[in-house]
Design an enzyme around this catalytic site. Sequence first.
Site, PDB file in Angstrom:
ATOM      1  N   THR A   1       4.562   0.504   3.259  1.00 56.91           N
ATOM      2  CA  THR A   1       5.628   0.703   2.267  1.00 56.91           C
ATOM      3  C   THR A   1       6.637  -0.433   2.342  1.00 56.91           C
ATOM      4  OG1 THR A   1       6.777   2.153   3.844  1.00 56.91           O
ATOM      5  CG2 THR A   1       5.487   3.227   2.105  1.00 56.91           C
TER       6      THR A   1
ATOM      7  N   GLU B   1      11.210   4.116  -0.086  1.00 53.82           N
ATOM      8  CA  GLU B   1      10.058   3.356   0.404  1.00 53.82           C
ATOM      9  C   GLU B   1       8.978   3.365  -0.661  1.00 53.82           C
ATOM     10  OE1 GLU B   1       8.949   5.161   4.081  1.00 53.82           O
ATOM     11  OE2 GLU B   1      10.959   4.907   4.912  1.00 53.82           O
TER      12      GLU B   1
HETATM   13  C1  FMN Z   1       3.688   8.610  -1.295  1.00 53.20           C
HETATM   14  C2  FMN Z   1       4.454   8.905  -0.038  1.00 53.20           C
HETATM   15  C3  FMN Z   1       4.737  10.221   0.298  1.00 53.20           C
HETATM   16  C4  FMN Z   1       5.443  10.522   1.464  1.00 53.20           C
HETATM   17  N1  FMN Z   1       5.732  11.827   1.749  1.00 53.20           N
HETATM   18  C5  FMN Z   1       6.418  12.124   2.872  1.00 53.20           C
HETATM   19  C6  FMN Z   1       6.747  13.480   3.186  1.00 53.20           C
HETATM   20  O1  FMN Z   1       6.488  14.431   2.419  1.00 53.20           O
HETATM   21  N2  FMN Z   1       7.396  13.723   4.359  1.00 53.20           N
HETATM   22  C7  FMN Z   1       7.752  12.720   5.219  1.00 53.20           C
HETATM   23  O2  FMN Z   1       8.316  13.005   6.257  1.00 53.20           O
HETATM   24  N3  FMN Z   1       7.485  11.428   4.931  1.00 53.20           N
HETATM   25  C8  FMN Z   1       6.828  11.110   3.779  1.00 53.20           C
HETATM   26  N4  FMN Z   1       6.542   9.819   3.482  1.00 53.20           N
HETATM   27  C9  FMN Z   1       7.246   8.776   4.194  1.00 53.20           C
HETATM   28  C10 FMN Z   1       6.511   8.241   5.361  1.00 53.20           C
HETATM   29  O3  FMN Z   1       6.837   9.084   6.427  1.00 53.20           O
HETATM   30  C11 FMN Z   1       7.107   6.863   5.546  1.00 53.20           C
HETATM   31  O4  FMN Z   1       6.641   6.011   4.543  1.00 53.20           O
HETATM   32  C12 FMN Z   1       6.805   6.371   6.928  1.00 53.20           C
HETATM   33  O5  FMN Z   1       7.782   6.927   7.763  1.00 53.20           O
HETATM   34  C13 FMN Z   1       6.825   4.870   7.065  1.00 53.20           C
HETATM   35  O6  FMN Z   1       8.094   4.379   7.158  1.00 53.20           O
HETATM   36  P1  FMN Z   1       8.349   3.039   7.962  1.00 53.20           P
HETATM   37  O7  FMN Z   1       7.340   2.033   7.448  1.00 53.20           O
HETATM   38  O8  FMN Z   1       9.784   2.680   7.624  1.00 53.20           O
HETATM   39  O9  FMN Z   1       8.130   3.321   9.401  1.00 53.20           O
HETATM   40  C14 FMN Z   1       5.861   9.479   2.317  1.00 53.20           C
HETATM   41  C15 FMN Z   1       5.570   8.148   1.974  1.00 53.20           C
HETATM   42  C16 FMN Z   1       4.875   7.852   0.821  1.00 53.20           C
HETATM   43  C17 FMN Z   1       4.579   6.425   0.482  1.00 53.20           C
END
Ligand code: FMN
Length: 199
Positions: free
Chosen positions: A64, A131
């Site tokens: 992301t 993100e």
């Molecule tokens: C399409 C999509 C759906 C997501 N849904 C959730 C969710 O329902 N709950 C959650 O805790 N994180 C969700 N995430 C977030 C991810 O946890 C997050 O992208 C991950 O922590 C990576 O973040 P970082 O690259 O900053 O470490 C989602 C991310 C994406 C791209």
Amino acid sequence: MTVPSEPALTQTEPPQAPLRTESFRKARPEIVGPETPESPFPIYMSGAVQKGFGRGGKDLGCPTANLPDEALESMAAVTTTGIYYGYARVHPIIEESGKTGDCQGEDLETYPMVMSLGWNPFYKNEKMTAEVHIMRDFESDFYGQKLSVVVLGYIRPELDYTSRDALIEDIETDKRVALKSLERPAYKAYEKDCLGGKN
Ligand SMILES: Cc1cc2nc3c(=O)[nH]c(=O)nc-3n(C[C@H](O)[C@H](O)[C@H](O)COP(=O)(O)O)c2cc1C
């Protein structure tokens, strides 16, 4: 699923996120939103891509791009936390230095995206982030390069998970739902919008 009305900016602390249930998983629709984007969409956001924690790519197989805080305010002021879909485009220049970034060529076209706006309850973040996962296998990183996004619809609320696999499964469903929802002509029309001068 309709967009809940409580704007994300009124939430100053991580809201209590519901745990994802089996019945939620089974009831997920393949297409979301009306035939034509409706208020508050489209929402335009842009900014230089920031470094996140990097867990999206490493842990979830879903890299992301994090938008800067100022960029997410336009979105968070009118709508709530959750998962959204639309289009995104990376621009060639590094915002801060004015130099050309590593990400170039076809990587600079407009692609479908899914965006998580919220507190990532699974990872217990203490700050709200936006993100963006762009549905494209990029040749190189684009940290610092400008990212423009047009948000066209809401997919679902942010949820908490008891396993990483369940989160990955929902993200894969989000991508499928976004692609199907964007196939409708009134949504597809925005693909060009992002490429134009609007943002
Ligand atoms: C399409 C999509 C759906 C997501 N849904 C959730 C969710 O329902 N709950 C959650 O805790 N994180 C969700 N995430 C977030 C991810 O946890 C997050 O992208 C991950 O922590 C990576 O973040 P970082 O690259 O900053 O470490 C989602 C991310 C994406 C791209």
